[in-house]
Design a protein around this motif. Structure first.
Motif, PDB file in Angstrom:
ATOM      1  N   ILE A   5       0.772  -1.251  -0.203  1.00  0.00           N
ATOM      2  CA  ILE A   5      -0.049   0.147   0.100  1.00  0.00           C
ATOM      3  C   ILE A   5       0.843   1.340  -0.055  1.00  0.00           C
ATOM      4  O   ILE A   5       1.733   1.378   0.788  1.00  0.00           O
ATOM      5  N   ASP A   6       0.649   1.921  -0.970  1.00  0.00           N
ATOM      6  CA  ASP A   6       1.495   3.375  -1.133  1.00  0.00           C
ATOM      7  C   ASP A   6       0.748   4.446  -0.487  1.00  0.00           C
ATOM      8  O   ASP A   6       0.224   5.261  -1.275  1.00  0.00           O
ATOM      9  N   GLY A  20      -7.442  -8.232   4.156  1.00  0.00           N
ATOM     10  CA  GLY A  20      -6.165  -9.300   3.946  1.00  0.00           C
ATOM     11  C   GLY A  20      -5.498  -9.143   2.775  1.00  0.00           C
ATOM     12  O   GLY A  20      -5.039  -9.920   2.348  1.00  0.00           O
ATOM     13  N   LEU A  21      -5.282  -7.713   2.531  1.00  0.00           N
ATOM     14  CA  LEU A  21      -4.493  -7.345   1.297  1.00  0.00           C
ATOM     15  C   LEU A  21      -3.486  -6.588   1.331  1.00  0.00           C
ATOM     16  O   LEU A  21      -2.821  -5.790   0.406  1.00  0.00           O
ATOM     17  N   VAL A  22      -2.650  -6.460   2.595  1.00  0.00           N
ATOM     18  CA  VAL A  22      -1.508  -5.934   2.914  1.00  0.00           C
ATOM     19  C   VAL A  22      -0.188  -6.749   3.125  1.00  0.00           C
ATOM     20  O   VAL A  22      -0.178  -7.700   3.974  1.00  0.00           O
ATOM     21  N   ASP A  23       0.586  -6.625   2.062  1.00  0.00           N
ATOM     22  CA  ASP A  23       1.901  -7.585   2.071  1.00  0.00           C
ATOM     23  C   ASP A  23       2.987  -6.555   2.398  1.00  0.00           C
ATOM     24  O   ASP A  23       4.085  -7.164   2.751  1.00  0.00           O
ATOM     25  N   GLY A  24       2.833  -5.208   2.640  1.00  0.00           N
ATOM     26  CA  GLY A  24       3.745  -4.358   2.747  1.00  0.00           C
ATOM     27  C   GLY A  24       3.261  -2.910   2.595  1.00  0.00           C
ATOM     28  O   GLY A  24       2.199  -2.761   2.139  1.00  0.00           O
ATOM     29  N   VAL A  25       4.071  -1.870   2.850  1.00  0.00           N
ATOM     30  CA  VAL A  25       4.000  -0.573   2.567  1.00  0.00           C
ATOM     31  C   VAL A  25       4.874   0.256   1.866  1.00  0.00           C
ATOM     32  O   VAL A  25       6.158  -0.127   2.361  1.00  0.00           O
ATOM     33  N   THR A  26       4.624   1.132   1.016  1.00  0.00           N
ATOM     34  CA  THR A  26       5.742   2.058   0.747  1.00  0.00           C
ATOM     35  C   THR A  26       5.423   3.482   1.029  1.00  0.00           C
ATOM     36  O   THR A  26       4.333   3.809   0.967  1.00  0.00           O
ATOM     37  N   THR A  27       6.438   4.187   1.564  1.00  0.00           N
ATOM     38  CA  THR A  27       6.393   5.408   1.988  1.00  0.00           C
ATOM     39  C   THR A  27       7.339   6.390   1.278  1.00  0.00           C
ATOM     40  O   THR A  27       8.265   5.732   0.458  1.00  0.00           O
ATOM     41  N   ASN A  28       7.280   7.494   1.323  1.00  0.00           N
ATOM     42  CA  ASN A  28       8.367   8.712   0.583  1.00  0.00           C
ATOM     43  C   ASN A  28       8.036   9.845   1.390  1.00  0.00           C
ATOM     44  O   ASN A  28       7.066  10.085   1.934  1.00  0.00           O
ATOM     45  N   PRO A  29       9.132  10.846   1.247  1.00  0.00           N
ATOM     46  CA  PRO A  29       8.959  12.239   2.073  1.00  0.00           C
ATOM     47  C   PRO A  29       7.760  12.897   1.676  1.00  0.00           C
ATOM     48  O   PRO A  29       7.247  13.571   2.390  1.00  0.00           O
ATOM     49  N   SER A  30       7.134  12.995   0.382  1.00  0.00           N
ATOM     50  CA  SER A  30       6.044  13.550  -0.026  1.00  0.00           C
ATOM     51  C   SER A  30       4.826  13.101   0.757  1.00  0.00           C
ATOM     52  O   SER A  30       4.014  13.746   1.138  1.00  0.00           O
ATOM     53  N   LEU A  31       4.658  11.650   0.542  1.00  0.00           N
ATOM     54  CA  LEU A  31       3.586  10.933   1.304  1.00  0.00           C
ATOM     55  C   LEU A  31       3.524  11.577   2.833  1.00  0.00           C
ATOM     56  O   LEU A  31       2.524  11.829   3.589  1.00  0.00           O
ATOM     57  N   VAL A  32       4.680  11.494   3.546  1.00  0.00           N
ATOM     58  CA  VAL A  32       4.720  11.661   4.727  1.00  0.00           C
ATOM     59  C   VAL A  32       4.601  13.135   5.255  1.00  0.00           C
ATOM     60  O   VAL A  32       3.632  13.503   6.074  1.00  0.00           O
ATOM     61  N   ALA A  33       4.960  13.914   4.297  1.00  0.00           N
ATOM     62  CA  ALA A  33       4.534  15.304   4.523  1.00  0.00           C
ATOM     63  C   ALA A  33       3.182  15.639   4.433  1.00  0.00           C
ATOM     64  O   ALA A  33       2.831  16.485   5.312  1.00  0.00           O
ATOM     65  N   SER A  34       2.538  15.087   3.444  1.00  0.00           N
ATOM     66  CA  SER A  34       1.400  15.445   3.413  1.00  0.00           C
ATOM     67  C   SER A  34       0.604  14.788   4.371  1.00  0.00           C
ATOM     68  O   SER A  34      -0.703  15.249   4.800  1.00  0.00           O
ATOM     69  N   ASP A 180       6.976  -8.877  -9.187  1.00  0.00           N
ATOM     70  CA  ASP A 180       6.647  -9.639  -8.057  1.00  0.00           C
ATOM     71  C   ASP A 180       5.780  -9.044  -6.946  1.00  0.00           C
ATOM     72  O   ASP A 180       4.992  -9.629  -6.337  1.00  0.00           O
ATOM     73  N   VAL A 181       5.715  -7.569  -7.031  1.00  0.00           N
ATOM     74  CA  VAL A 181       4.850  -6.710  -6.065  1.00  0.00           C
ATOM     75  C   VAL A 181       4.119  -5.598  -6.942  1.00  0.00           C
ATOM     76  O   VAL A 181       5.041  -5.168  -7.892  1.00  0.00           O
ATOM     77  N   ALA A 182       3.071  -5.219  -6.641  1.00  0.00           N
ATOM     78  CA  ALA A 182       2.501  -3.894  -6.909  1.00  0.00           C
ATOM     79  C   ALA A 182       2.127  -3.123  -5.885  1.00  0.00           C
ATOM     80  O   ALA A 182       1.694  -3.509  -4.938  1.00  0.00           O
ATOM     81  N   THR A 183       2.779  -1.716  -5.848  1.00  0.00           N
ATOM     82  CA  THR A 183       2.603  -0.807  -4.823  1.00  0.00           C
ATOM     83  C   THR A 183       1.289   0.132  -5.158  1.00  0.00           C
ATOM     84  O   THR A 183       1.503   0.797  -6.179  1.00  0.00           O
ATOM     85  N   LEU A 184       0.125  -0.004  -4.421  1.00  0.00           N
ATOM     86  CA  LEU A 184      -0.988   0.507  -4.907  1.00  0.00           C
ATOM     87  C   LEU A 184      -1.649   1.791  -3.737  1.00  0.00           C
ATOM     88  O   LEU A 184      -1.600   1.582  -2.800  1.00  0.00           O
ATOM     89  N   PRO A 185      -1.848   2.837  -4.451  1.00  0.00           N
ATOM     90  CA  PRO A 185      -2.571   3.761  -3.742  1.00  0.00           C
ATOM     91  C   PRO A 185      -3.920   3.225  -3.304  1.00  0.00           C
ATOM     92  O   PRO A 185      -4.604   2.634  -3.913  1.00  0.00           O
ATOM     93  N   PRO A 186      -4.358   3.647  -2.094  1.00  0.00           N
ATOM     94  CA  PRO A 186      -5.384   2.897  -1.515  1.00  0.00           C
ATOM     95  C   PRO A 186      -6.648   3.155  -2.513  1.00  0.00           C
ATOM     96  O   PRO A 186      -7.696   2.135  -2.797  1.00  0.00           O
ATOM     97  N   SER A 187      -6.867   4.308  -3.296  1.00  0.00           N
ATOM     98  CA  SER A 187      -7.789   4.487  -4.292  1.00  0.00           C
ATOM     99  C   SER A 187      -7.908   3.531  -5.323  1.00  0.00           C
ATOM    100  O   SER A 187      -9.115   3.019  -5.793  1.00  0.00           O
TER     101      SER A 187
END
Length: 226
Positions: A5-6, A20-34, A180-187
């Motif tokens: 989940i991105d 049951g659909l979270v295998d990991g999370v990706t973050t970045n400075p822009s997402l955390v700042a927001s 192997d992985v797709a990182t998806l915005p919640p939308s």
């Protein structure tokens, strides 16, 4: 194919995790700042319930400073993947991080050659950016296919983490070409559930059943009466 989940919004990750659909999370400075929160606080809260890698991105642009950050981030949780940029300095830092056993995610990848360099330096994940390539008239899905072919031919262990996913068609396409992985915005994750025929069919079933009680509920009520 796994789903990350991105987002840096913990509530959004919890919602996806309940499905049951979270295998990991990706973050970045822009997402955390927001999100308006401290980076470490976000990661600490995610680490309490996410059973999979959490990507945390370096802010520095020089290799030595990236390594200082990476070593600190590596202490923030049980399964941290430090995000390094696909730059010369980033690759210098990645090489040393790999030697130190730090998991990594190479971000801002836009070519197969860049993905090859990341794999040679031992990246845990490599993140080709589909949507941003599509924005300039290139084919992001084709890039994932090329990376898959190169990695398979040469036996690299680096996993392909398809990023910058913009819509459900991206998800299907990268699944077909071997990400192997797709990182998806919640939308986008939410849109994967929807099809008008599903809604139509469910409405028809419920209409046919009418206002009769569920047989399962009736059985339970009967058991309670006993």
């Amino acid at each position: 194919m796994r789903f990350f989940i991105d987002t840096a919004e913990v509530s959004e990750v919890r919602t996806a995790d309940e499905l049951g659909l979270v295998d990991g999370v990706t973050t970045n400075p822009s997402l955390v700042a927001s999100s308006g929160r401290e980076y470490r606080d976000v990661v600490a809260e995610l680490d309490e319930f996410v059973d999979g890698p959490i990507s945390v991105e370096v802010i520095a642009t020089e290799a030595e400073e990236m390594l200082v950050e990476a070593r600190e981030y590596d202490t923030w949780g049980d399964d941290i993947a430090v995000k390094f940029p696909m730059t010369r300095e980033g690759m210098t830092a990645l090489s040393q991080a790999t030697a130190e056993g730090i998991d990594s995610n190479v971000t801002l990848v836009f070519s197969a050659n860049q993905a090859l360099l990341a794999a040679k330096n031992g990246a845990t994940f490599v993140s080709p950016f589909l949507g941003r390539l599509d924005d300039i008239g290139s084919d992001g899905v084709e890039l994932v296919r090329e990376i898959r072919e190169i990695y398979d031919v040469h036996g690299f262990d680096t996993e392909i983490l398809a990023a910058s996913i913009r819509h459900p068609s991206h998800v299907k396409a990268v699944a077909k070409v071997g990400a192997d992985v797709a990182t998806l915005p919640p939308s986008v994750l939410d849109q994967l559930f929807d099809h008008p025929k599903t809604d139509e069919g469910l409405a028809a079933f419920l209409d046919d059943w009418g206002d009769r009680e569920s047989p399962a509920v009736r059985e339970l009520q009967g058991a309670d009466d006993d």
